[in-house]
Design an enzyme around this catalytic site. Structure first.
Site: not given
Length: 228
Positions: A45, A49, A118, A121
């Protein structure tokens, strides 16, 4: 390692075929089921991002070659924020394939915005590690295509716009107060009131505090619009 039929179907919705299926399995594994022999998706995650940010920044610069940084930034924020990631996750039914613990299952984890964002990502990171930046870019641009095309020229969120309104008049930032909460613990509904120092106030209700704050700010802006 061979993917389950369910994850195989998800790959079709995602638009990527994994050379290393274990990456996808890790990406859809929540911390509530992690163990010494199984990694969860937290580290992915973190990486995803950054990958999403890079792809989106490049896409926005390419889409509008005359836009200033001040114009690009709010569009970028609108496209990479948690709510948008969760919406994309819902579009491809990511919640259906998440591996979550019993407690998360009982509390509606497959529908939770933070958990979906989350995981989205993490999946982007898995694609990046599996196929490189070109593969990640292909997936992101396809899944976000409609949102990129329709993002508003001025994509400032309502809270930012209201704060700028207050600052322009020499007033302190608006205050957001939770004035009500209802519904079960796994699916709460919040009522937020935004207050300005001149006594003006507006309320809104939503399934998360952030959404309720944004809606309250928008309600206040709508009320103030005749003033400019």
């Amino acid at each position: 390692m061979k993917l389950s039929a369910e994850l195989g179907s998800f790959c079709k919705r995602l638009g990527h075929r994994f050379e290393t299926p274990a990456l996808l399995v890790r990406a859809v594994t929540h911390g509530s089921v992690s163990s010494p022999n199984r990694d969860d998706n937290q580290r992915l995650e973190f990486l995803g991002d950054r990958v999403l940010g890079l792809v989106m920044a490049e896409a926005l610069l390419a889409a509008d070659k005359t836009a200033t940084e001040g114009q690009i930034a709010p569009r970028y924020n609108a496209l990479v924020r948690r709510e948008t990631c969760a919406d994309v996750a819902r579009d491809i039914d990511l919640g259906k394939v998440l591996k979550i613990g019993r407690s998360e299952m009982k509390s509606g984890g497959r529908r939770k915005e933070a958990l979906l964002a989350d995981a989205m990502e993490a999946v982007i990171a898995a694609v990046y590690l599996d196929g490189g930046i070109a593969a990640a870019q292909s997936v992101v641009l396809r899944l976000w295509a409609g949102r990129i095309a329709s993002v508003e020229t001025d994509a400032r969120d309502a809270k930012t716009a209201l704060q700028e309104y207050a600052q322009a008049r020499g007033a302190p930032p608006p205050a957001y107060v939770e004035v009500g909460r209802s519904g079960p613990d796994h699916q709460p509904v919040f009522t937020i009131e935004v207050r300005l120092t001149d006594g003006a106030a507006a309320r809104a209700t939503a399934g998360s505090k952030r959404q309720a704050e944004q809606a309250a700010a928008q309600a206040m802006l709508d009320r103030l619009s005749p003033e400019g």
